[in-house]
Design a protein around this motif. Structure first.
Motif, mmCIF file in Angstrom:
data_model
loop_
_atom_site.group_PDB
_atom_site.id
_atom_site.type_symbol
_atom_site.label_atom_id
_atom_site.label_comp_id
_atom_site.label_asym_id
_atom_site.label_seq_id
_atom_site.Cartn_x
_atom_site.Cartn_y
_atom_site.Cartn_z
ATOM 1 N N SER A 196 -5.735 -15.674 -46.541
ATOM 2 C CA SER A 196 -6.715 -14.729 -46.017
ATOM 3 C C SER A 196 -7.325 -13.924 -47.152
ATOM 4 O O SER A 196 -6.644 -13.551 -48.103
ATOM 5 N N GLU A 197 -8.618 -13.679 -47.061
ATOM 6 C CA GLU A 197 -9.302 -12.908 -48.074
ATOM 7 C C GLU A 197 -8.984 -11.424 -47.876
ATOM 8 O O GLU A 197 -8.621 -10.996 -46.782
ATOM 9 N N PRO A 198 -9.142 -10.599 -48.947
ATOM 10 C CA PRO A 198 -8.892 -9.162 -48.806
ATOM 11 C C PRO A 198 -9.776 -8.567 -47.707
ATOM 12 O O PRO A 198 -10.980 -8.819 -47.643
ATOM 13 N N LYS A 199 -9.172 -7.744 -46.858
ATOM 14 C CA LYS A 199 -9.925 -7.162 -45.751
ATOM 15 C C LYS A 199 -10.558 -5.845 -46.183
ATOM 16 O O LYS A 199 -9.962 -5.081 -46.951
ATOM 17 N N PRO A 200 -11.739 -5.545 -45.678
ATOM 18 C CA PRO A 200 -12.358 -4.254 -45.991
ATOM 19 C C PRO A 200 -11.582 -3.114 -45.336
ATOM 20 O O PRO A 200 -11.014 -3.265 -44.256
ATOM 21 N N ASN A 201 -11.544 -2.001 -46.010
ATOM 22 C CA ASN A 201 -10.831 -0.820 -45.516
ATOM 23 C C ASN A 201 -11.835 0.063 -44.776
ATOM 24 O O ASN A 201 -12.710 0.675 -45.383
ATOM 25 N N MET A 228 -10.306 -6.298 -40.512
ATOM 26 C CA MET A 228 -10.417 -5.153 -41.402
ATOM 27 C C MET A 228 -9.173 -4.280 -41.291
ATOM 28 O O MET A 228 -8.478 -4.280 -40.276
ATOM 29 N N GLU A 229 -8.905 -3.557 -42.368
ATOM 30 C CA GLU A 229 -7.817 -2.587 -42.378
ATOM 31 C C GLU A 229 -8.361 -1.278 -41.803
ATOM 32 O O GLU A 229 -9.260 -0.667 -42.385
ATOM 33 N N MET A 230 -7.827 -0.839 -40.658
ATOM 34 C CA MET A 230 -8.358 0.321 -39.961
ATOM 35 C C MET A 230 -7.399 1.500 -40.028
ATOM 36 O O MET A 230 -6.184 1.335 -39.990
ATOM 37 N N SER A 231 -7.982 2.693 -40.105
ATOM 38 C CA SER A 231 -7.207 3.936 -40.037
ATOM 39 C C SER A 231 -8.041 4.972 -39.294
ATOM 40 O O SER A 231 -9.271 4.885 -39.260
ATOM 41 N N THR A 252 -14.221 1.295 -47.608
ATOM 42 C CA THR A 252 -15.455 0.501 -47.618
ATOM 43 C C THR A 252 -16.530 1.143 -46.748
ATOM 44 O O THR A 252 -17.723 1.037 -47.046
ATOM 45 N N GLY A 253 -16.118 1.796 -45.672
ATOM 46 C CA GLY A 253 -17.071 2.425 -44.767
ATOM 47 C C GLY A 253 -16.327 3.093 -43.632
ATOM 48 O O GLY A 253 -15.089 3.117 -43.594
ATOM 49 N N TYR A 254 -17.071 3.678 -42.691
ATOM 50 C CA TYR A 254 -16.413 4.279 -41.535
ATOM 51 C C TYR A 254 -17.269 4.116 -40.287
ATOM 52 O O TYR A 254 -18.500 4.032 -40.348
ATOM 53 N N ILE A 255 -16.566 4.050 -39.150
ATOM 54 C CA ILE A 255 -17.197 3.912 -37.839
ATOM 55 C C ILE A 255 -16.996 5.222 -37.093
ATOM 56 O O ILE A 255 -15.866 5.700 -36.956
ATOM 57 N N ARG A 256 -18.103 5.808 -36.597
ATOM 58 C CA ARG A 256 -17.999 7.074 -35.875
ATOM 59 C C ARG A 256 -18.357 6.863 -34.405
ATOM 60 O O ARG A 256 -19.447 6.394 -34.074
ATOM 61 N N ILE A 257 -17.401 7.201 -33.527
ATOM 62 C CA ILE A 257 -17.616 7.158 -32.079
ATOM 63 C C ILE A 257 -17.925 8.573 -31.626
ATOM 64 O O ILE A 257 -17.058 9.451 -31.665
ATOM 65 N N ASP A 258 -19.156 8.818 -31.214
ATOM 66 C CA ASP A 258 -19.599 10.178 -30.911
ATOM 67 C C ASP A 258 -19.038 10.682 -29.583
ATOM 68 O O ASP A 258 -18.635 9.906 -28.706
ATOM 69 N N ASP A 259 -19.055 12.009 -29.464
ATOM 70 C CA ASP A 259 -18.612 12.650 -28.233
ATOM 71 C C ASP A 259 -19.515 12.223 -27.064
ATOM 72 O O ASP A 259 -20.730 12.088 -27.218
ATOM 73 N N ILE A 310 -22.729 4.741 -31.397
ATOM 74 C CA ILE A 310 -21.709 4.368 -32.385
ATOM 75 C C ILE A 310 -22.416 4.229 -33.725
ATOM 76 O O ILE A 310 -23.447 3.553 -33.832
ATOM 77 N N THR A 311 -21.868 4.868 -34.743
ATOM 78 C CA THR A 311 -22.475 4.835 -36.073
ATOM 79 C C THR A 311 -21.547 4.114 -37.040
ATOM 80 O O THR A 311 -20.345 4.414 -37.089
ATOM 81 N N PHE A 312 -22.104 3.180 -37.787
ATOM 82 C CA PHE A 312 -21.337 2.467 -38.809
ATOM 83 C C PHE A 312 -21.968 2.766 -40.164
ATOM 84 O O PHE A 312 -23.109 2.378 -40.434
ATOM 85 N N VAL A 313 -21.236 3.454 -41.014
ATOM 86 C CA VAL A 313 -21.712 3.839 -42.348
ATOM 87 C C VAL A 313 -21.016 2.965 -43.381
ATOM 88 O O VAL A 313 -19.783 2.848 -43.377
ATOM 89 N N TYR A 314 -21.800 2.361 -44.262
ATOM 90 C CA TYR A 314 -21.209 1.478 -45.287
ATOM 91 C C TYR A 314 -22.082 1.477 -46.525
ATOM 92 O O TYR A 314 -23.262 1.869 -46.496
ATOM 93 N N SER A 315 -21.519 1.015 -47.615
ATOM 94 C CA SER A 315 -22.247 0.925 -48.876
ATOM 95 C C SER A 315 -23.205 -0.265 -48.844
ATOM 96 O O SER A 315 -22.882 -1.308 -48.265
ATOM 97 N N PRO A 316 -24.382 -0.157 -49.474
ATOM 98 C CA PRO A 316 -25.332 -1.269 -49.507
ATOM 99 C C PRO A 316 -24.771 -2.522 -50.178
ATOM 100 O O PRO A 316 -25.245 -3.631 -49.938
ATOM 101 N N SER A 317 -23.751 -2.337 -51.015
ATOM 102 C CA SER A 317 -23.168 -3.487 -51.719
ATOM 103 C C SER A 317 -22.139 -4.244 -50.889
ATOM 104 O O SER A 317 -21.627 -5.289 -51.317
ATOM 105 N N PHE A 318 -21.802 -3.745 -49.692
ATOM 106 C CA PHE A 318 -20.792 -4.382 -48.850
ATOM 107 C C PHE A 318 -21.413 -5.571 -48.124
ATOM 108 O O PHE A 318 -22.247 -5.414 -47.226
ATOM 109 N N ASN A 319 -20.993 -6.775 -48.514
ATOM 110 C CA ASN A 319 -21.587 -8.002 -47.964
ATOM 111 C C ASN A 319 -21.102 -8.330 -46.552
ATOM 112 O O ASN A 319 -21.726 -9.118 -45.855
#
Length: 384
Positions: A44-49, A74-77, A94-101, A115-124
């Motif tokens: 398995s390839e490294p999972k994004p955090n 993905m590795e989730m926290s 690598t990024g974060y997912i925000r579930i709004d109120d 639902i908002t997903f924020v990530y770096s432009p370099s994340f393929n």
């Protein structure tokens, strides 16, 4: 027959007396297999955090998080908004997912939730995670609608129905994968096996190319004149050298197969199929060496042009990387190089558990290449 044997043994001794021959024939293929196969291969390839910010803290928002975790991509926290933003700014995630109120209320009212997903432009891998989020949301909305109907019909809480439906979906078998293989023990050609096959083919071809350069070297050094001054005929000379090349190729292939079996745990498949396929591949390579030798003047030129041809056709034929990642045009072009058919034959044996019958087609193509190379090459080789 004695003259043929003498020529064959002379060439065998000549090639194995050189210490550098062992490095080229055995050391380099195993090293390349290790580097390109074992070192960079993993199940398995490294999972994004990815961090999840749950501002709704509801039953459905937690169900969505559990669904995303079940995908195992993905590795989730779980963090609050401040910590998630800080970790992202510090490039710790690598990024974060925000579930709004208000997420649960929107889902129950059949609205599209925020639902908002924020990530770096370099994340393929962003598109893949976006697709997983969308798929999980579709599933969650269906479950929520079914739970609402359950509540209306029975009067019981929709939450209990939602948990039951979600549990049932999580434990279902889902899609059943059925690999097409003739041997249940051989279902996939892993990266080590594929690279071992590919680099064994490549370095055997390079070795035989250097060996066939003896024709040009013998003409340069005057060996032909001395041999032909004896009762030895041209036919005996050719047969002796061709047998020597064939044996050199088999010795190299056999040793590499044996070592890779014990070191890299490569299963090469049916023995009779291997014998037929390797023999055809060796004949094809010998023919290619004589073909190139017919168009150059010196053994040095043959080595330069030959290595260029072999390395480039190995790239095209799938030695360095899987053909599936190449454009369709390149995949079609690959069918016109011998390496493609060699790898296809070994895939039949090592992956699909095929027998000698299954390698007749690639072996036939290799023999066709052999005939073309030999006819052109032998008509151009000059003894004088």
């Amino acid at each position: 027959m004695r003259r043929i044997k003498a020529i064959m043994m002379f060439e065998l001794k000549r090639i194995f007396q050189k210490p550098q021959s062992y490095l080229l024939m055995f050391g380099m293929p195993l090293l390349f297999t290790f580097i390109f196969g074992a070192l960079f291969s993993s199940d398995s390839e490294p999972k994004p955090n990815i961090v999840v910010v749950d501002e709704d803290q509801s039953t459905l928002s937690k169900a969505l998080i559990n669904e995303l975790e079940s995908k195992n991509i993905m590795e989730m926290s779980i963090e609050n908004a401040v910590n998630a933003s800080a970790k992202f700014d510090d490039q710790k995630v690598t990024g974060y997912i925000r579930i709004d109120d208000g997420f649960e209320e929107q889902v129950l009212n059949k609205k599209i939730p925020d639902i908002t997903f924020v990530y770096s432009p370099s994340f393929n891998g962003a598109k893949m995670i976006e697709q997983v989020i969308n798929d999980s949301m579709v599933k969650l909305r269906i479950v929520a609608s079914a739970s609402n109907v359950y509540q209306e019909v029975t009067g019981d809480s929709w939450k209990g129905a939602q948990e039951k439906i979600t549990s049932e979906l999580a434990t279902s078998d889902g899609i059943k994968n059925i690999p097409i293989t003739k041997n249940k023990e051989l279902e996939t050609m892993n990266n080590v096996t594929a690279r071992s096959v590919g680099f064994t083919i490549m370095f055997v071809m390079i070795t035989l190319l250097i060996s066939t350069g003896v024709f040009l070297e013998a003409r340069q050094t005057g060996v032909w004149y001395r041999i032909m001054s004896t009762p030895t005929s041209k036919k005996e000379i050719l047969i002796g050298y061709l047998l020597a090349f064939f044996l050199i190729g088999w010795i190299q292939f056999g040793v590499l197969m044996l070592v890779s079996t014990f070191v890299f745990n490569v299963n090469w498949g049916n023995i009779l199929g291997i014998f037929v396929l390797v023999s055809c591949l060796l004949l094809c390579t010998i023919g290619l060496g004589l073909f190139i030798g017919g168009f150059v003047r010196t053994s040095e030129q043959q080595s330069v042009f030959g290595n260029l041809i072999i390395v480039s056709t190995c790239m095209l034929g799938g030695v360095y990387w899987p053909l599936e990642i190449m454009p369709n045009v390149m995949q079609q072009m690959a069918k016109f190089v011998p390496q493609y058919w060699g790898i296809e034959g070994f895939a039949e044996l090592a992956v699909r558990g095929g027998t000698i019958i299954d390698v007749l087609a690639p072996s036939g193509v290799l023999l066709t290449f052999t005939m073309v190379f030999l006819i052109i090459g032998m008509t151009r080789i000059r003894f004088e």
